[in-house]
Design a protein around this motif. Structure first.
Motif, PDB file in Angstrom:
ATOM      1  N   ARG A  42      29.987 -89.494 -16.047  1.00 46.97           N
ATOM      2  CA  ARG A  42      30.431 -88.127 -15.746  1.00 46.97           C
ATOM      3  C   ARG A  42      31.913 -88.093 -15.394  1.00 46.97           C
ATOM      4  NH1 ARG A  42      28.041 -83.261 -15.071  1.00 46.97           N
ATOM      5  NH2 ARG A  42      26.084 -84.286 -15.634  1.00 46.97           N
ATOM      6  N   ALA A  43      32.412 -89.115 -14.730  1.00 47.91           N
ATOM      7  CA  ALA A  43      33.832 -89.155 -14.368  1.00 47.91           C
ATOM      8  C   ALA A  43      34.699 -89.698 -15.494  1.00 47.91           C
ATOM      9  CB  ALA A  43      34.033 -90.001 -13.110  1.00 47.91           C
TER      10      ALA A  43
ATOM     11  N   VAL B 223      37.897 -91.109  -2.589  1.00 51.65           N
ATOM     12  CA  VAL B 223      37.512 -89.827  -3.193  1.00 51.65           C
ATOM     13  C   VAL B 223      38.059 -88.640  -2.413  1.00 51.65           C
ATOM     14  CG1 VAL B 223      35.448 -90.821  -4.226  1.00 51.65           C
ATOM     15  CG2 VAL B 223      35.289 -89.750  -1.964  1.00 51.65           C
TER      16      VAL B 223
ATOM     17  N   TRP C  54      28.908 -86.496   0.226  1.00 48.81           N
ATOM     18  CA  TRP C  54      29.816 -86.343  -0.920  1.00 48.81           C
ATOM     19  C   TRP C  54      29.056 -86.518  -2.227  1.00 48.81           C
ATOM     20  CZ3 TRP C  54      31.377 -89.476  -4.982  1.00 48.81           C
ATOM     21  CH2 TRP C  54      32.463 -89.002  -5.721  1.00 48.81           C
ATOM     22  N   PHE C  55      28.222 -87.532  -2.306  1.00 54.20           N
ATOM     23  CA  PHE C  55      27.436 -87.746  -3.521  1.00 54.20           C
ATOM     24  C   PHE C  55      26.501 -86.558  -3.770  1.00 54.20           C
ATOM     25  CE2 PHE C  55      28.310 -92.432  -3.325  1.00 54.20           C
ATOM     26  CZ  PHE C  55      28.745 -92.565  -4.636  1.00 54.20           C
TER      27      PHE C  55
ATOM     28  N   ARG D  48      26.938 -83.435  -2.982  1.00 51.51           N
ATOM     29  CA  ARG D  48      27.734 -82.325  -3.509  1.00 51.51           C
ATOM     30  C   ARG D  48      28.112 -82.571  -4.963  1.00 51.51           C
ATOM     31  NH1 ARG D  48      30.543 -83.036   1.301  1.00 51.51           N
ATOM     32  NH2 ARG D  48      32.410 -83.691   0.148  1.00 51.51           N
ATOM     33  N   GLU D  49      28.391 -83.823  -5.311  1.00 50.33           N
ATOM     34  CA  GLU D  49      28.746 -84.154  -6.685  1.00 50.33           C
ATOM     35  C   GLU D  49      27.569 -83.907  -7.636  1.00 50.33           C
ATOM     36  OE1 GLU D  49      31.756 -85.703  -8.246  1.00 50.33           O
ATOM     37  OE2 GLU D  49      32.390 -84.450  -6.572  1.00 50.33           O
TER      38      GLU D  49
ATOM     39  N   ARG E 172      24.188 -92.520  -9.780  1.00 51.47           N
ATOM     40  CA  ARG E 172      25.611 -92.221  -9.918  1.00 51.47           C
ATOM     41  C   ARG E 172      26.413 -93.391  -9.345  1.00 51.47           C
ATOM     42  NH1 ARG E 172      28.609 -87.311  -9.741  1.00 51.47           N
ATOM     43  NH2 ARG E 172      26.760 -86.402 -10.702  1.00 51.47           N
TER      44      ARG E 172
ATOM     45  N   LEU F  13      30.685 -94.995  -8.596  1.00 50.98           N
ATOM     46  CA  LEU F  13      32.147 -94.866  -8.636  1.00 50.98           C
ATOM     47  C   LEU F  13      32.789 -95.993  -9.434  1.00 50.98           C
ATOM     48  CD1 LEU F  13      32.859 -93.918  -4.916  1.00 50.98           C
ATOM     49  CD2 LEU F  13      33.203 -92.452  -6.914  1.00 50.98           C
TER      50      LEU F  13
END
Length: 476
Positions: A288-289, A363, A162-163, A165-166, A315, A317
């Motif tokens: 970024r979020a 997520v 997942w990371f 792809r982000e 990165r 969360l």
């Protein structure tokens, strides 16, 4: 009343009544406490658990709660003054003193006194956190098969994927390590890439937590000035040449504290300069979020446009979810991944699997994109409310630049010192962050950082400016 408030109030009430009972005496039953205080059985259970943790009561399953016998000290406090000498003595081979100055970090982590509005927080207020989605994710995660077993040291494959792809680009799960949040990822990166005594190029100003990491590791942070378009490539090239540094740490998107976004024309130039110097770029993509509603299309991470492994990407969360969801990632290409993995394993073994499972649940839930959309709208609204109020009431503190992401305004004071401003603001009931800790060298002027994420709403921001305007009495 919030559940957490009910628990604290019930614990206070029971604590004040403990003297009514003899040592070992039994407290009223849970049912009696529910009826008397008109709270839920869960609140009673949590309040008793809190008192038990404090050593004031003892709970016995099936029997009830009892007043604990006071603890006796095993021995009197000894003389620890010798530690002043031991902790201050630097080894003969230490190039840079490895003292730890966490002042800038503690300023955003320490709760302010009662009645003080927190304008120096680095996290979303609880009203902006996806608490229901987090609770549901944690509950689902706890029921997953093997959720309490040992995870792979690199992290769960699904979360690493997942990371990857982000971040984008050609990165895959094999290029990603799951970390215990962004701060842990930065610490691992610096320890892996720079030996003690080495220079590390940093943006100026920059996040104080990064400066604390560098100095605690025995490294020497060297400033490279940032303007409205991000770091200046000409000064970056000069700093590499003058210092021989092999690491540059930057925040290309919504830089903390300025909010600057690295200009399109500078992105490739930064990577080219680092590559020519044989250096790594540590990209801290912390916000970024936290893009605002009016941010428009975001540029890709530098790591997504880097085929040569120059960029080590960070990165997390945490900023967009909760301070306690300490789940982040390091992404990199090439042999450096093995070095990063080795450092992380030595430091912490691995990130607890239940937390990784909960992050995956969060997520992957429909509530996650809805949460990010709501945060984007609210952060834009708060930014505009605070900036507008400053322009009207305190124009000398109004920022020259309005960011389209992140959670802070960065303002240069017309005159006076940032410490004096912060002290006067605190007397007026507002906690702000002075700008000095954001510079690793002499600052070019007095600045303050004003965070609008940690307050309860836009109305509180208007109250902030009212307090400052009426209480500062021209501190600038």
């Amino acid at each position: 009343m919030y559940e957490r408030s009910s628990v604290a109030e019930l614990a206070d009430s029971l604590r004040s009544e403990l003297n009514r009972y003899s040592e070992g005496g039994k407290l009223p039953s849970s049912r009696a406490l529910v009826e008397r205080f008109r709270v839920s059985p869960v609140t009673v259970s949590r309040a008793l658990a809190q008192l038990a943790a404090e050593g004031l009561v003892v709970t016995r399953p099936g029997a009830g709660a009892f007043r604990a016998r006071p603890r006796t000290r095993a021995h009197a406090t000894g003389d620890t003054s010798w530690q002043e000498v031991a902790l201050s003595a630097e080894g003969a081979g230490d190039v840079i003193p490895r003292s730890v100055d966490a002042t800038g970090v503690l300023g955003s982590l320490t709760a302010p006194p009662a009645g003080v509005i927190e304008l120096n927080s680095g996290y979303l207020h609880p009203c902006l956190q996806p608490e229901r989605a987090l609770a549901a994710a944690l509950a689902r995660a706890g029921r997953r098969p093997g959720a309490w077993g040992r995870p792979p040291v690199e992290g769960l494959p699904e979360l690493r994927d997942w990371f990857a792809r982000e971040v984008g680009g050609a990165l895959t799960a094999s290029d990603v390590l799951v970390t215990a949040g962004g701060q842990s990822a930065l610490t691992t990166a610096l320890r892996a890439l720079a030996p003690p005594g080495a220079p590390i190029l940093v943006e100026s100003p920059t996040y104080p937590g990064l400066l604390a990491i560098a100095r605690a590791s025995g490294c020497r942070p060297v400033p490279v000035p940032v303007d409205a378009e991000g770091v200046r490539p000409d000064l970056l090239a000069a700093a590499f040449e003058a210092t021989g540094a092999r690491v540059f740490v930057c925040q290309p998107l919504f830089q903390n504290p300025t909010g600057a976004v690295l200009a399109p024309g500078r992105r490739a130039e930064v990577l080219r300069i680092a590559r020519a110097a044989g250096a790594f770029v540590v990209e801290d993509d912390y916000a970024r979020a936290l893009a605002h509603e009016d941010a428009g299309p975001l540029p890709l991470p530098l790591a997504a446009e880097d085929p040569d492994g120059v960029v080590v990407h960070v990165r997390s969360l945490t900023k967009a979810a909760s301070p306690s969801l300490r789940v982040g990632a390091l992404a990199a290409r090439g042999p450096v991944v093995d070095r990063l993995r080795a450092i992380q394993v030595v430091d912490s073994f691995f990130v607890p699997r239940p937390l990784q499972e909960a992050a995956l649940e969060l997520v992957g839930a429909p509530a996650w994109p809805r949460h990010l959309k709501a945060v984007a709208a609210e952060l834009r609204h708060r930014r505009d409310v605070l900036a507008g109020a400053l322009r009207r009431e305190l124009p000398a503190v109004a920022p020259a630049h309005l960011p389209t992401g992140g959670y802070q305004l960065w303002a240069r004071l017309a005159h006076g010192s940032d410490d004096a401003f912060a002290a006067a603001a605190l007397r007026a009931g507002v906690a702000v962050a002075p700008g000095r800790p954001y510079f690793c060298a002499e600052p070019p002027g007095p600045y303050v950082r004003l965070s609008f994420a940690g307050v309860s709403g836009a109305g509180e921001l208007a109250e902030v400016v009212r307090r400052l305007a009426s209480g500062l009495q021209d501190p600038l």
